[in-house]
Scaffold this active site. Structure first.
Site, PDB file in Angstrom:
ATOM      1  N   ASP A 179      -6.637  -6.596   4.134  1.00 29.67           N
ATOM      2  CA  ASP A 179      -7.742  -5.932   3.436  1.00 29.67           C
ATOM      3  C   ASP A 179      -8.683  -6.975   2.849  1.00 29.67           C
ATOM      4  O   ASP A 179      -9.901  -6.922   3.032  1.00 29.67           O
ATOM      5  CB  ASP A 179      -7.158  -5.050   2.315  1.00 29.67           C
ATOM      6  CG  ASP A 179      -8.235  -4.361   1.495  1.00 29.67           C
ATOM      7  OD1 ASP A 179      -9.190  -3.841   2.101  1.00 29.67           O
ATOM      8  OD2 ASP A 179      -8.131  -4.356   0.253  1.00 29.67           O
ATOM      9  N   LYS A 213       2.801 -15.177   2.901  1.00 30.84           N
ATOM     10  CA  LYS A 213       2.995 -15.851   1.613  1.00 30.84           C
ATOM     11  C   LYS A 213       4.495 -16.102   1.491  1.00 30.84           C
ATOM     12  O   LYS A 213       5.141 -15.736   0.503  1.00 30.84           O
ATOM     13  CB  LYS A 213       2.436 -14.958   0.477  1.00 30.84           C
ATOM     14  CG  LYS A 213       2.346 -15.621  -0.878  1.00 30.84           C
ATOM     15  CD  LYS A 213       1.281 -16.701  -0.994  1.00 30.84           C
ATOM     16  CE  LYS A 213       1.415 -17.447  -2.319  1.00 30.84           C
ATOM     17  NZ  LYS A 213       0.516 -18.623  -2.416  1.00 30.84           N
ATOM     18  N   TYR A 234       0.818  -1.205   0.000  1.00 29.04           N
ATOM     19  CA  TYR A 234       0.000   0.000   0.000  1.00 29.04           C
ATOM     20  C   TYR A 234       0.861   1.268   0.000  1.00 29.04           C
ATOM     21  O   TYR A 234       0.456   2.290  -0.545  1.00 29.04           O
ATOM     22  CB  TYR A 234      -0.901   0.040   1.236  1.00 29.04           C
ATOM     23  CG  TYR A 234      -2.263  -0.572   1.058  1.00 29.04           C
ATOM     24  CD1 TYR A 234      -2.407  -1.886   0.640  1.00 29.04           C
ATOM     25  CD2 TYR A 234      -3.410   0.170   1.319  1.00 29.04           C
ATOM     26  CE1 TYR A 234      -3.659  -2.453   0.499  1.00 29.04           C
ATOM     27  CE2 TYR A 234      -4.667  -0.391   1.184  1.00 29.04           C
ATOM     28  CZ  TYR A 234      -4.788  -1.693   0.768  1.00 29.04           C
ATOM     29  OH  TYR A 234      -6.028  -2.240   0.633  1.00 29.04           O
ATOM     30  N   ASP A 253     -12.634  -8.539   4.470  1.00 24.51           N
ATOM     31  CA  ASP A 253     -13.922  -8.498   3.758  1.00 24.51           C
ATOM     32  C   ASP A 253     -14.551  -9.889   3.718  1.00 24.51           C
ATOM     33  O   ASP A 253     -15.754 -10.050   3.890  1.00 24.51           O
ATOM     34  CB  ASP A 253     -13.746  -7.980   2.315  1.00 24.51           C
ATOM     35  CG  ASP A 253     -13.973  -6.481   2.199  1.00 24.51           C
ATOM     36  OD1 ASP A 253     -13.738  -5.765   3.201  1.00 24.51           O
ATOM     37  OD2 ASP A 253     -14.370  -6.015   1.114  1.00 24.51           O
ATOM     38  N   ASP A 305      -3.461 -17.943   0.767  1.00 24.89           N
ATOM     39  CA  ASP A 305      -4.471 -18.633  -0.060  1.00 24.89           C
ATOM     40  C   ASP A 305      -5.199 -19.682   0.768  1.00 24.89           C
ATOM     41  O   ASP A 305      -6.428 -19.808   0.720  1.00 24.89           O
ATOM     42  CB  ASP A 305      -3.842 -19.228  -1.328  1.00 24.89           C
ATOM     43  CG  ASP A 305      -2.559 -20.000  -1.079  1.00 24.89           C
ATOM     44  OD1 ASP A 305      -2.027 -19.969   0.062  1.00 24.89           O
ATOM     45  OD2 ASP A 305      -2.088 -20.663  -2.022  1.00 24.89           O
TER      46      ASP A 305
END
Ligand code: IPM
Ligand code: MG
Length: 356
Positions: free
Chosen positions: A246, A190, A135, A250, A222
């Site tokens: 982020d 990751k 970001y 959600d 994942d």
């Protein structure tokens, strides 16, 4: 105590008004000051985060934030887009620790898109690092490629990066939060592909040694996305980087029935915080009086607990929200047959009534 009220765009103004209404009836001693932010500030002052708004936020003990953004600003230069306001506030106030609890209220189990048995009793806490990662990493931009698969063509790039201290401090936040809960942390990375997240994993593991009473496990992002919809109750505290957080937050929101229920807190090292619903400005339903104000009202409760040292008042709000759900009141996002559909203002009024 001073609270900066930044309603923003879209449904932001409607839902923040309800949260302010709830705060006012608590009869606590604090001042509020309201300012424009996001697209609304761009319209008035030509910038989504005007200096005066930033100063107000910096000087306040806490910021109550609605939401920013509207499709009509998507063609503006990036620095002028509404989203830059929230990113600018996070960066300028150093709000590195983002708490996104996902709690499935018993009254709402059937509003979730997942089977009742998977989400019933769900109570997880996603801790998202909020001021680093891809970001904010530099350099970023567009250019003509000189190498890669298509030299000579236009390309865009961003930089994913984390420094050791950035990982250390968010790891401490996660382990300390876990100590107050069921003493389990899942760190999501990751590391199988990215250097940034190999460092992440190494540092979280090291910091974990200082918390022998907290069980730490690691999961690739994942797999974490899959496990969140397969067996979400296996998680307790989840700590992860800015971008993975982020996305996963959600996904976690939907486990609870509606993203319209999810509060969040973003804190800096001085416990100054910005409190906002996890959902966005929802321009498609703005102005219709149907938005769910509960995420914002619950964010105000988090504000009282984390930044304003008013845990009793926070608990009162949370109980009142629980009570209105028990009464069967539902905004359209959480409506199901046999319950009573209400609008934004009615929902806010009901919370106020339940408080009294
Ligand atoms: C969030 C939002 C923001 C983010 C946007 C509005 C910049 O999606 O708070 O999750 O990506 O962090
Ligand atoms: Mg998001």
């Amino acid at each position: 105590m001073k609270i900066a009220i930044l309603p923003g765009d879209g449904i932001g103004t409607e839902i923040v008004a309800e949260a302010v209404k709830v705060l006012k009836v608590l009869d606590l001693k604090f001042e509020t000051e309201t300012a424009l932010v996001g697209g609304a500030a761009y319209e008035a002052f030509g910038h989504p985060l005007p200096d005066a708004t930033l100063k107000l936020a910096k000087d306040a003990d806490a910021v109550l934030f609605g939401a920013v953004g509207d499709w009509k600003y998507d063609t503006l230069d990036r620095p002028l887009r509404p989203e830059q306001a929230i990113l600018g506030l996070r960066k300028n106030l150093g709000l590195f620790a983002n708490f996104r609890p996902a709690i499935c209220y018993a009254q709402l189990v059937d509003a979730s898109s997942l089977k009742r048995e998977l989400v019933s009793g769900l109570d997880i806490l996603i801790i998202r690092e909020l001021t680093g990662d891809i970001y904010f990493g530099q350099p970023r931009g567009r250019r003509i490629a000189t190498d890669g698969h298509f030299p000579g063509s236009e390309e865009a790039f961003d930089t994913m990066r984390y420094s050791r201290p950035e990982i250390e401090r968010i790891a401490h936040v996660a382990f300390q939060a876990a100590r107050k809960r069921s003493k389990r942390v899942t760190s999501v990375d990751k590391a199988n592909v990215l250097e940034t997240f190999q460092l992440w994993k190494d540092v979280v593991t090291e910091i974990g040694l200082q918390y022998p009473d907290v069980a730490l496990d690691h999961m690739y992002v994942d797999n974490a996305a899959m496990q969140l919809v397969r067996a979400p109750k296996k998680f307790d505290v989840v700590v992860t980087g800015n971008m993975f957080g982020d996305i996963l937050s959600d996904a976690a929101a939907m486990l609870t029935g509606s993203i319209g229920m999810l509060p969040s807190a973003s804190l800096n090292d001085k416990n100054q915080g910005l409190y906002e619903p996890s959902h966005g400005s929802a321009p498609d339903i703005a102005g219709k009086g149907v938005a769910n104000p509960l995420a914002t009202i619950l964010s105000a409760a988090m504000m009282l607990r984390f930044s304003l040292n008013q845990p009793e008042a926070a608990a009162r709000i949370e109980k009142a929200v629980d009570a209105v759900l028990t009464q069967g009141l539902r905004t359209p996002d959480i409506y199901s047959e046999g319950t009573q559909k209400v609008g934004t203002v009615e929902m806010g009024d009901a919370v106020v009534k339940a408080l009294n």
